[in-house]
Design a protein around this motif. Structure first.
Motif, short mmCIF file in Angstrom:
data_model
loop_
_atom_site.label_atom_id
_atom_site.label_comp_id
_atom_site.label_asym_id
_atom_site.label_seq_id
_atom_site.Cartn_x
_atom_site.Cartn_y
_atom_site.Cartn_z
N THR A 82 0.83 -1.19 0.00
CA THR A 82 0.00 0.00 0.00
C THR A 82 0.86 1.24 0.00
O THR A 82 1.99 1.22 0.47
CB THR A 82 -0.92 0.03 1.22
OG1 THR A 82 -0.10 -0.02 2.39
CG2 THR A 82 -1.88 -1.14 1.24
N TYR A 118 -6.80 1.51 12.48
CA TYR A 118 -7.39 1.72 11.16
C TYR A 118 -7.06 3.12 10.66
O TYR A 118 -7.15 4.11 11.40
CB TYR A 118 -8.90 1.53 11.23
CG TYR A 118 -9.58 1.52 9.88
CD1 TYR A 118 -9.41 0.46 9.00
CD2 TYR A 118 -10.40 2.59 9.48
CE1 TYR A 118 -10.04 0.45 7.76
CE2 TYR A 118 -11.03 2.58 8.25
CZ TYR A 118 -10.84 1.51 7.39
OH TYR A 118 -11.45 1.52 6.16
N GLN A 151 -7.33 -0.11 5.18
CA GLN A 151 -5.95 -0.29 5.62
C GLN A 151 -5.80 0.02 7.11
O GLN A 151 -6.57 0.79 7.68
CB GLN A 151 -5.02 0.64 4.83
CG GLN A 151 -5.12 0.50 3.32
CD GLN A 151 -4.64 -0.85 2.82
OE1 GLN A 151 -3.60 -1.34 3.23
NE2 GLN A 151 -5.43 -1.46 1.94
N MET A 198 1.93 -0.51 7.14
CA MET A 198 0.53 -0.47 6.74
C MET A 198 0.18 -1.81 6.08
O MET A 198 1.01 -2.42 5.41
CB MET A 198 0.28 0.68 5.76
CG MET A 198 -1.21 0.95 5.52
SD MET A 198 -1.46 2.16 4.20
CE MET A 198 -0.71 3.60 4.95
N ALA A 199 -1.05 -2.25 6.29
CA ALA A 199 -1.49 -3.52 5.72
C ALA A 199 -3.01 -3.51 5.62
O ALA A 199 -3.69 -2.78 6.35
CB ALA A 199 -1.03 -4.68 6.60
N PRO A 200 -3.57 -4.33 4.72
CA PRO A 200 -5.03 -4.42 4.62
C PRO A 200 -5.61 -5.16 5.82
O PRO A 200 -5.00 -6.12 6.31
CB PRO A 200 -5.25 -5.20 3.32
CG PRO A 200 -3.99 -5.96 3.11
CD PRO A 200 -2.88 -5.14 3.68
N GLN A 250 -6.16 -8.98 5.85
CA GLN A 250 -4.99 -9.87 5.93
C GLN A 250 -5.14 -10.93 7.00
O GLN A 250 -4.52 -11.97 6.95
CB GLN A 250 -3.76 -8.99 6.22
CG GLN A 250 -2.44 -9.65 5.89
CD GLN A 250 -1.32 -8.64 6.08
OE1 GLN A 250 -1.07 -8.20 7.19
NE2 GLN A 250 -0.66 -8.27 5.01
#
Length: 345
Positions: free
Chosen positions: A221, A312, A317, A330-332, A335
């Protein structure tokens, strides 16, 4: 008589014995292989290794949160014990002042030619003894009675404080033992995970480290902070962006490194909001919200045991401290298995 003595039986002698020993050793090896660590099977594929490592990290994080909770309780108990001991010291100083006053009275009696027996008892090396007589204060003079009454009260209160301090000390030792157990559990999981990772090639380890996920490959991201709805949420989000790249360290709350709940706690602390230390307490510290209500600054939780949390930041993300060996990133939120969300207030 000796000629008729039965010969001692050796059931495992000779070829039959060697065969039995071989079979026993083989059986023991089978049991050891069955009961051994998860990485004992050499036939695991790289994907299976990564899946097992993910599971071990999930378990380690759950143990880390239990460690964090035990540490918080141990710190609270230690602070309470310190307060009790400090108060007992202050009361003892006041007691000594009262005994000094009795010393003045004793000197006056000595100069006048006598020393009241009650005062003698009060000035003894065991001041508790002079309180055993119920009529002591009545036998003393007015000034003595007032001072002795004060000492009686101080001794009783000091005794209570010391008893409470003793109880707190027992409680603290229990907390410290619990802390050691959780720390050992975390370390075992991390060691098992590292042994599995050591079986991968350098390239495979680099690929795994780049995922930053507990499960799943993740999606890269980019972009800056999403506008938060309130100033406090915006401050928490800004803090989280500033922490990107800092290493994960279990039990850490910053500023140089974080575990997952340590990061969210520090982010909201920067906004003037105090969050509890662990994932399983943070989820109940604000207003519970549904996934469709998520806004930047909300806390998002994962796994059935509520063992992982991220902050959040919008667009599906989050920013989180993933696991050992992976920096804050950062990550979805897709996941990991989503477990719930809360909005600090």
């Amino acid at each position: 008589m000796a000629a008729h003595r039965k010969r001692k039986q050796r059931p495992f002698a000779g070829p039959a014995g060697r065969t039995a020993v071989t079979l026993a050793l083989a059986g023991a090896a089978s049991v050891a292989a069955f009961d051994g660590p998860a990485d004992a099977d050499p036939r695991l594929t790289p994907a299976q290794v990564r899946a097992k490592v993910d599971k071990l990290y999930e378990q380690a994080e759950a143990a880390t949160e239990r460690y964090n909770g035990a540490k918080e309780k141990a710190n609270d108990t230690l602070a309470s014990l310190t307060r009790l001991r400090d108060e007992a010291t202050r009361r003892t100083e006041r007691l000594n002042t009262s005994r000094d006053a009795l010393g003045v009275i004793a000197a006056e009696h000595y100069r006048s030619g006598g020393l009241d027996p009650a005062v003698q008892l009060a000035l003894s090396s065991r001041p508790e003894r002079y309180l055993e007589g119920a009529a002591l204060a009545e036998r003393a003079g007015a000034r003595q009675a007032d001072t002795i009454s004060r000492i009686r009260k101080e001794l009783a209160e000091i005794s209570q404080l010391r008893a409470r301090a003793d109880d707190k000390l027992v409680d603290l030792r229990a907390r410290q033992a619990e802390l050691a157990r959780h720390k050992s559990a975390v370390q075992r999981k991390l060691d098992d995970a590292q042994r599995l990772l050591d079986r991968l090639t350098a390239r495979q380890r680099a690929q795994y480290a780049g995922q930053g996920a507990l499960t799943g490959p993740g999606t890269p991201t980019t972009g800056g902070p999403v506008q938060a709805s309130g100033s406090r949420a915006a401050a928490a989000v800004a803090f989280a962006y500033g922490a990107i790249g800092k290493p994960y360290a279990w039990g850490a709350t910053g500023p140089g490194s974080f575990d997952c709940s340590g990061l969210t706690q520090a982010a909201w602390r920067s906004a003037g909001v105090s969050l509890p230390r662990t994932t399983y307490t943070q989820i109940n510290s604000g207003r519970r919200i549904g996934r469709s209500e998520l806004a930047p600054g909300d806390l998002v939780f994962f796994f059935s045991g509520i063992s992982h949390v991220g902050l959040y930041v919008g667009g599906g993300q989050m920013i989180h401290a993933p696991r050992p060996g992976a920096a804050v990133r950062m990550a979805p939120i897709d996941q990991m298995p989503f477990a719930g969300a809360s909005r600090p207030v």
